[in-house]
Design a protein around this motif. Structure first.
Motif, PDB file in Angstrom:
ATOM      1  N   UNK A 191       0.850  -1.188   0.000  1.00  0.00           N
ATOM      2  CA  UNK A 191       0.000   0.000   0.000  1.00  0.00           C
ATOM      3  C   UNK A 191       0.888   1.241   0.000  1.00  0.00           C
ATOM      4  N   UNK A 192       0.275   2.381  -0.231  1.00  0.00           N
ATOM      5  CA  UNK A 192       1.045   3.620  -0.207  1.00  0.00           C
ATOM      6  C   UNK A 192       1.678   3.880   1.145  1.00  0.00           C
ATOM      7  N   UNK A 193       0.949   3.560   2.240  1.00  0.00           N
ATOM      8  CA  UNK A 193       1.490   3.762   3.584  1.00  0.00           C
ATOM      9  C   UNK A 193       2.693   2.858   3.812  1.00  0.00           C
ATOM     10  N   UNK A 194       2.564   1.561   3.472  1.00  0.00           N
ATOM     11  CA  UNK A 194       3.678   0.630   3.656  1.00  0.00           C
ATOM     12  C   UNK A 194       4.884   1.053   2.820  1.00  0.00           C
ATOM     13  N   UNK A 195       4.636   1.375   1.551  1.00  0.00           N
ATOM     14  CA  UNK A 195       5.739   1.717   0.646  1.00  0.00           C
ATOM     15  C   UNK A 195       6.431   3.008   1.049  1.00  0.00           C
ATOM     16  N   UNK A 196       5.711   3.901   1.730  1.00  0.00           N
ATOM     17  CA  UNK A 196       6.326   5.179   2.107  1.00  0.00           C
ATOM     18  C   UNK A 196       7.530   4.977   3.010  1.00  0.00           C
ATOM     19  N   UNK A 197       7.528   3.896   3.797  1.00  0.00           N
ATOM     20  CA  UNK A 197       8.680   3.635   4.664  1.00  0.00           C
ATOM     21  C   UNK A 197       9.913   3.220   3.855  1.00  0.00           C
ATOM     22  N   UNK A 198       9.703   2.703   2.658  1.00  0.00           N
ATOM     23  CA  UNK A 198      10.830   2.445   1.758  1.00  0.00           C
ATOM     24  C   UNK A 198      11.334   3.746   1.155  1.00  0.00           C
ATOM     25  N   UNK A 219      -4.194   4.846   1.524  1.00  0.00           N
ATOM     26  CA  UNK A 219      -3.407   4.353   0.399  1.00  0.00           C
ATOM     27  C   UNK A 219      -3.255   5.480  -0.610  1.00  0.00           C
ATOM     28  N   UNK A 220      -2.240   5.402  -1.437  1.00  0.00           N
ATOM     29  CA  UNK A 220      -2.035   6.379  -2.498  1.00  0.00           C
ATOM     30  C   UNK A 220      -1.180   5.741  -3.572  1.00  0.00           C
ATOM     31  N   UNK A 221      -1.238   6.282  -4.766  1.00  0.00           N
ATOM     32  CA  UNK A 221      -0.380   5.821  -5.857  1.00  0.00           C
ATOM     33  C   UNK A 221      -0.326   6.901  -6.915  1.00  0.00           C
ATOM     34  N   UNK A 222       0.857   7.156  -7.433  1.00  0.00           N
ATOM     35  CA  UNK A 222       1.013   8.005  -8.603  1.00  0.00           C
ATOM     36  C   UNK A 222       2.253   7.544  -9.350  1.00  0.00           C
ATOM     37  N   UNK A 272       4.315   1.280  -6.738  1.00  0.00           N
ATOM     38  CA  UNK A 272       4.805   0.665  -5.513  1.00  0.00           C
ATOM     39  C   UNK A 272       5.332  -0.749  -5.781  1.00  0.00           C
ATOM     40  N   UNK A 273       6.377  -1.164  -5.077  1.00  0.00           N
ATOM     41  CA  UNK A 273       6.852  -2.544  -5.209  1.00  0.00           C
ATOM     42  C   UNK A 273       5.888  -3.509  -4.534  1.00  0.00           C
ATOM     43  N   UNK A 274       6.213  -4.804  -4.609  1.00  0.00           N
ATOM     44  CA  UNK A 274       5.361  -5.814  -3.990  1.00  0.00           C
ATOM     45  C   UNK A 274       6.190  -6.878  -3.314  1.00  0.00           C
ATOM     46  N   UNK A 275       5.504  -7.758  -2.595  1.00  0.00           N
ATOM     47  CA  UNK A 275       6.157  -8.883  -1.925  1.00  0.00           C
ATOM     48  C   UNK A 275       6.058 -10.118  -2.800  1.00  0.00           C
ATOM     49  N   UNK A 276       7.160 -10.843  -2.940  1.00  0.00           N
ATOM     50  CA  UNK A 276       7.180 -12.124  -3.640  1.00  0.00           C
ATOM     51  C   UNK A 276       7.926 -13.130  -2.766  1.00  0.00           C
ATOM     52  N   UNK A 277       7.714 -14.407  -3.020  1.00  0.00           N
ATOM     53  CA  UNK A 277       8.415 -15.444  -2.272  1.00  0.00           C
ATOM     54  C   UNK A 277       9.914 -15.379  -2.539  1.00  0.00           C
ATOM     55  N   UNK A 278      10.699 -15.431  -1.475  1.00  0.00           N
ATOM     56  CA  UNK A 278      12.156 -15.492  -1.622  1.00  0.00           C
ATOM     57  C   UNK A 278      12.547 -16.906  -2.058  1.00  0.00           C
ATOM     58  N   UNK A 279      13.536 -16.995  -2.932  1.00  0.00           N
ATOM     59  CA  UNK A 279      13.978 -18.309  -3.407  1.00  0.00           C
ATOM     60  C   UNK A 279      14.536 -19.144  -2.267  1.00  0.00           C
ATOM     61  N   UNK A 314      15.966  -7.933  17.596  1.00  0.00           N
ATOM     62  CA  UNK A 314      15.234  -8.365  16.395  1.00  0.00           C
ATOM     63  C   UNK A 314      14.712  -7.147  15.644  1.00  0.00           C
ATOM     64  N   UNK A 315      15.128  -6.995  14.394  1.00  0.00           N
ATOM     65  CA  UNK A 315      14.657  -5.838  13.624  1.00  0.00           C
ATOM     66  C   UNK A 315      13.945  -6.287  12.354  1.00  0.00           C
ATOM     67  N   UNK A 316      12.904  -5.524  12.009  1.00  0.00           N
ATOM     68  CA  UNK A 316      12.076  -5.779  10.841  1.00  0.00           C
ATOM     69  C   UNK A 316      11.786  -4.433  10.188  1.00  0.00           C
ATOM     70  N   UNK A 317      11.796  -4.390   8.862  1.00  0.00           N
ATOM     71  CA  UNK A 317      11.540  -3.120   8.183  1.00  0.00           C
ATOM     72  C   UNK A 317      10.100  -2.667   8.412  1.00  0.00           C
ATOM     73  N   UNK A 318       9.942  -1.352   8.616  1.00  0.00           N
ATOM     74  CA  UNK A 318       8.617  -0.800   8.899  1.00  0.00           C
ATOM     75  C   UNK A 318       7.676  -0.946   7.706  1.00  0.00           C
ATOM     76  N   UNK A 319       8.197  -1.174   6.509  1.00  0.00           N
ATOM     77  CA  UNK A 319       7.338  -1.398   5.352  1.00  0.00           C
ATOM     78  C   UNK A 319       6.533  -2.679   5.508  1.00  0.00           C
ATOM     79  N   UNK A 320       7.035  -3.596   6.346  1.00  0.00           N
ATOM     80  CA  UNK A 320       6.391  -4.891   6.519  1.00  0.00           C
ATOM     81  C   UNK A 320       5.565  -4.986   7.776  1.00  0.00           C
ATOM     82  N   UNK A 321       5.748  -4.041   8.694  1.00  0.00           N
ATOM     83  CA  UNK A 321       5.168  -4.279  10.026  1.00  0.00           C
ATOM     84  C   UNK A 321       5.013  -2.972  10.780  1.00  0.00           C
ATOM     85  N   UNK A 322       3.971  -2.893  11.624  1.00  0.00           N
ATOM     86  CA  UNK A 322       3.855  -1.821  12.600  1.00  0.00           C
ATOM     87  C   UNK A 322       3.736  -2.447  13.982  1.00  0.00           C
TER      88      UNK A 322
END
Length: 483
Positions: free
Chosen positions: A6-13, A371-374, A71-78, A136-144
């Motif tokens: 979403x725009x909110x999640x992606x904004x942290x990237x 959410x937002x997108x442009x 915005x980017x997306x999540x895919x399965x890691x190999x 333990x650290x996790x990117x804010x784009x993935x979690x609040x």
């Protein structure tokens, strides 16, 4: 891609630069199992490998959209390289709390590798009291903070004996055509998806328009003879506009890549007793404690402004039971009355300010799109952040806030991690340009665990500020008993 951010999640990237990493972290202290021998790192690794599949975001990596137009997306890691994601380190002798905080500051300054799933754990040993530590650290784009509780459910147990966890289902063997590069996509499909997303976003805005209008109308209409709550609150805020421009402090600065950190604990029961005696919410008591510490800290440096400091306070929009691992947050600004010397009067002023701010934030909560997108958002917003940071504008521009203060509710019962009893859970959060100090609090059993994360240049002595938090809690308690 499996799921677009979403725009909110992606904004942290987009907000992330080398100077402003956008991950959140936890600092877990635990007492090793009785008569434990060997490497707790190896013990924890075996334990965690059996539960990794219960945290889906930990096996996802980012995939960019075509030419970074959307915005980017999540895919399965190999594959999951646990040697990268799960590490160990040992404190040098004697292993003091100050040494641990120094290590946490260094670890927290390092950005996560975006070509991998966006998380990393460190098992830390060598603390002089014999306790173990997990960073333990996790990117804010993935979690609040709310979704972090869902991860805690996978990581912790409520008994010393770890519960049985079902193994992951077998991955289906699907033949995929070999792309020309790791990020290769079908250009036509990519353009189609991007344009479809833009059209969906515009459609959502149009669909939401009636709700937005209704929210605005209801906020500013009232029965005859009554003043609408939102209008009353706005009138109060307008009267305070000269003070809502945050006064200049050492925290309002362009930050560097280096971090300082301090962890402190106060009694949750005492904080609740203060709230009961004063009619204040727990969050108001937390802000009053922070205000007392900040007032003393700045006063001793002859840098206490005459105007009250303003705190940015995150607000969770997450509904009860919602464990989706995404961001559902908003925020408000609150004056924290650092210009008032008496602790009890300071708390009363904070209650008034926070009540007005929460009322205004609640009035327009459903009217704010989440959410937002442009076209070109990933490139344009990242460029804006880089220019903002490198130009030093945060040192010169007026700021709406001085400090971030966040309160995250935690588990009231004792937890266990790989058979080890958890003794404390401290947050490690995000400072930013113009707000170089972040104070985040998490409750655990009968404790309020503070984590003070700061830019090292702006707040080199954050441990001193942490000590003042403990003193401020005692001072506020005595003041309320006196009243």
């Amino acid at each position: 891609m499996d799921q677009q951010l979403s725009g909110i999640d992606a904004s942290f990237l987009y907000l992330e630069t080398p100077e402003t990493p956008m991950h959140v972290a936890g600092l877990t202290y635990f007492q090793l199992p009785e008569a434990f021998e060997g490497s707790f790192y190896q013990h924890f690794r075996r334990f965690f490998e059996g539960r990794l599949h219960t945290i889906p975001i930990f096996s996802k990596r980012l995939a960019p959209s075509l030419y970074d137009l959307d915005h980017p997306g999540w895919v399965d890691a190999d594959e999951i390289d646990l040697d990268y994601h799960l590490r160990e380190t040992t404190l040098p002798a004697p292993g003091t709390e100050a040494q641990l905080e120094e290590v946490i500051g260094r670890l927290h300054a390092n950005t996560l590798d975006r070509s991998r799933p966006l998380w990393q754990f460190y098992v830390i040993s060598g603390l002089e009291n014999g306790q173990g530590v997990l960073y333990s650290k996790v990117h804010h784009a993935a979690i609040d903070g709310g979704a972090g509780m869902a991860i805690n459910k996978a990581l912790y147990d409520v008994t010393p004996t770890p519960r049985e966890v079902a193994p992951p289902p077998p991955r289906p063997a699907t033949a995929k055509p070999a792309p020309s590069s790791p990020t290769a996509v079908d250009p036509l499909k990519g353009v189609t998806d991007i344009m479809s997303n833009m059209m969906r976003q515009q459609a959502r805005l149009w669909q939401a328009a009636p709700d937005i209008v209704n929210a605005m109308t209801n906020a500013f209409l009232a029965r005859p003879g009554e003043t609408p709550k939102a209008l009353s609150t706005l009138q109060s805020l307008v009267s305070q506009l000269p003070t809502l421009n945050a006064p200049k402090t050492p925290f309002n600065a362009t930050i560097t890549r280096e971090r300082s950190y301090a962890a402190r604990t106060i009694s949750l029961s005492d904080a609740k007793a203060i709230g009961k005696a004063s009619g204040a919410k727990l969050n108001d008591v937390v802000m009053a404690i922070c205000a007392g510490a900040l007032r003393r800290y700045l006063q001793e440096k002859s840098q206490l402004p005459e105007k009250p400091l303003i705190a940015g306070v995150p607000i969770s929009l997450r509904e009860p039971g919602d464990t989706r691992q995404n961001n559902q947050v908003s925020g408000m600004l609150c004056q924290i009355a650092t210009d008032i010397a008496d602790p009890a009067e300071r708390l009363r002023a904070i209650v008034k300010s926070s009540s007005e701010s929460k009322q205004l934030a609640g009035t327009f909560r459903d009217a704010v799109p989440q959410d937002f997108a442009f076209v070109g958002a990933p490139i344009l917003l990242q460029l804006v952040m880089l220019v903002y940071g490198r130009s030093g504008l945060a040192d010169r521009l007026p700021m709406p806030m001085n400090v971030t203060i966040s309160n995250v509710p935690g588990p009231p019962m004792p937890l266990y991690c790989a058979g080890a009893k958890v003794t404390a859970l401290h947050p490690v959060s995000i400072p930013a340009h113009g707000a170089a100090l972040n104070i985040t609090v998490q409750s655990y059993m009968d404790a309020l665990n503070f984590g003070l994360t700061a830019d090292r240049r702006a707040v080199p002595d954050v441990a001193l500020l942490g000590d003042y938090l403990v003193d401020a809690a005692k001072e506020l308690g005595k003041s309320m008993l006196r009243d």
